[in-house]
Design an enzyme around this catalytic site. Structure first.
Site, short mmCIF file in Angstrom:
data_model
loop_
_atom_site.label_atom_id
_atom_site.label_comp_id
_atom_site.label_asym_id
_atom_site.label_seq_id
_atom_site.Cartn_x
_atom_site.Cartn_y
_atom_site.Cartn_z
N ALA A 1 11.12 1.39 -18.66
CA ALA A 1 10.58 2.29 -17.63
C ALA A 1 10.52 1.59 -16.29
CB ALA A 1 9.17 2.76 -18.02
N LYS B 1 7.36 10.09 -15.24
CA LYS B 1 7.11 9.90 -16.68
C LYS B 1 6.90 11.25 -17.37
CE LYS B 1 6.69 6.52 -18.75
NZ LYS B 1 7.73 5.81 -19.55
N TYR C 1 5.11 7.93 -10.01
CA TYR C 1 5.25 7.31 -11.34
C TYR C 1 4.86 8.32 -12.43
CZ TYR C 1 4.09 4.46 -15.43
OH TYR C 1 3.99 3.98 -16.71
N ASP D 1 22.90 0.34 -19.28
CA ASP D 1 22.25 1.02 -18.16
C ASP D 1 21.86 2.41 -18.64
OD1 ASP D 1 21.46 2.32 -15.89
OD2 ASP D 1 23.34 2.06 -14.79
N THR E 1 7.98 0.83 -13.87
CA THR E 1 6.51 0.86 -14.01
C THR E 1 5.76 0.39 -12.76
OG1 THR E 1 6.58 -1.36 -14.96
CG2 THR E 1 6.55 0.49 -16.51
N ASP F 1 -1.08 7.40 -19.12
CA ASP F 1 -2.27 8.15 -18.69
C ASP F 1 -2.06 8.77 -17.30
OD1 ASP F 1 -2.18 5.45 -17.73
OD2 ASP F 1 -4.27 5.56 -17.11
N GLY G 1 10.68 -6.47 -22.02
CA GLY G 1 9.41 -6.18 -21.37
C GLY G 1 8.20 -6.67 -22.15
N GLN G 2 7.04 -6.50 -21.52
CA GLN G 2 5.77 -6.95 -22.10
C GLN G 2 5.54 -6.30 -23.47
OE1 GLN G 2 1.50 -7.67 -20.15
NE2 GLN G 2 2.20 -5.59 -19.80
#
Length: 280
Positions: free
Chosen positions: A60, A129, A125, A36, A62, A102, A10-11
């Site tokens: 995640a 989380k 979402y 997984d 996202t 957030d 990911g990023q």
């Protein structure tokens, strides 16, 4: 020291791996193909085999809008996947650092959210989380929960890249001006995570770049720093409807970082400048 990194493709994950190269540790990058995280037995078996000292959990679901219609997958990844990793960490006596968001807040505040401010997510979402946060606290003794926001980095799609593409293609963009937050550069966040994981300063942290802005102000700064002549029109949230509600105000207080003597993240404008240089 053995470190497992979930969401390694990911990023954020890619920058975490880069920062970890300068740290004296064995790193195990986890992608969906390798493990997984929604399969409880697979998670426990893998962690038993690796015996990590630290799990950096950045994987995640996202896609905030898609989560509204695909609640089951979002819950499996964000809540249950986190639960299984937290259980494994608890069993092995390992540390776990979980990246949260957030979006666990409802966005009605008028001053920065503290780590102990009441949570109240307004979408799937954020709810999933937050469930992940609860599982981490329930099953792991040595945990760090790091809430962040408005993330941008070289390796994924993000607001900065979108603005630059639209600005180039169209010469003008419309951007929401009534949502306020703090942008976060993945490299700065990755450095903070690695610094934090080496400590015993457990608990919940808020980590974004310093300062705050609206998405509209963020766009103006992107075009200013890239010296592009793009017309930016301020829009209201109502003029830009999306499947998932966004928090109107999601500035996170970084007080805990200072209190614990950790390194604060630099101002978001400076972070944007560093990022643009890296991008080029």
């Amino acid at each position: 020291m053995r470190v497992v990194v979930t969401g390694a493709n990911g990023q954020l994950g890619k920058d975490v791996l880069k920062v970890l190269t300068s740290c004296d540790c064995e790193v195990y990058p986890i992608t969906r193909e390798i493990l997984d995280i929604t399969d409880e037995q697979s998670v426990l078996a893998y962690m038993d085999k690796i015996q990590p000292n630290i799990i950096l959990h950045g994987a995640a679901y996202t896609n905030v809008d898609a989560a509204e219609s695909d609640q089951e997958t979002a819950y499996k990844v964000n809540a249950l996947g986190t639960k299984y990793l937290a259980q494994a960490a608890g069993k092995l006596g390992a540390k776990i650092l979980y990246i949260s968001t957030d979006y666990v807040f409802n966005g009605t505040a008028t001053e920065p959210y503290e780590t102990e401010s009441p949570t109240n997510p307004i979408g799937v979402y954020g709810q999933t989380k937050l469930e992940g946060e609860k599982f981490v606290q329930e099953y792991a003794e040595k945990f760090f929960i790091v809430r962040t926001a408005w993330v941008f980095g070289v390796h994924g799609n993000n607001f900065v890249k979108t603005m630059m593409r639209l600005g180039k293609d169209r010469g003008e963009v419309g951007v929401v001006h009534d949502q306020i937050g703090s942008p976060t550069y993945t490299v700065d966040l990755a450095h903070f995570m690695v610094e934090l994981m080496k400590t015993e300063k457990y608990g919940i942290y808020h980590a974004t770049n310093d300062g705050q802005c609206s998405w509209y102000e963020f766009a103006l700064e992107i075009f200013k720093q890239t010296r592009r002549n793009v017309k930016v029109t301020p829009l209201t949230t109502n003029e830009f409807p999306r499947p998932a509600k966004r928090p109107k105000y999601s500035v996170l207080s970084k007080k805990k970082i200072k209190e614990e003597g950790l390194t604060p993240l630099k101002n978001w404008k400076e972070a944007l400048s560093t990022y643009l240089k890296e991008l080029n």
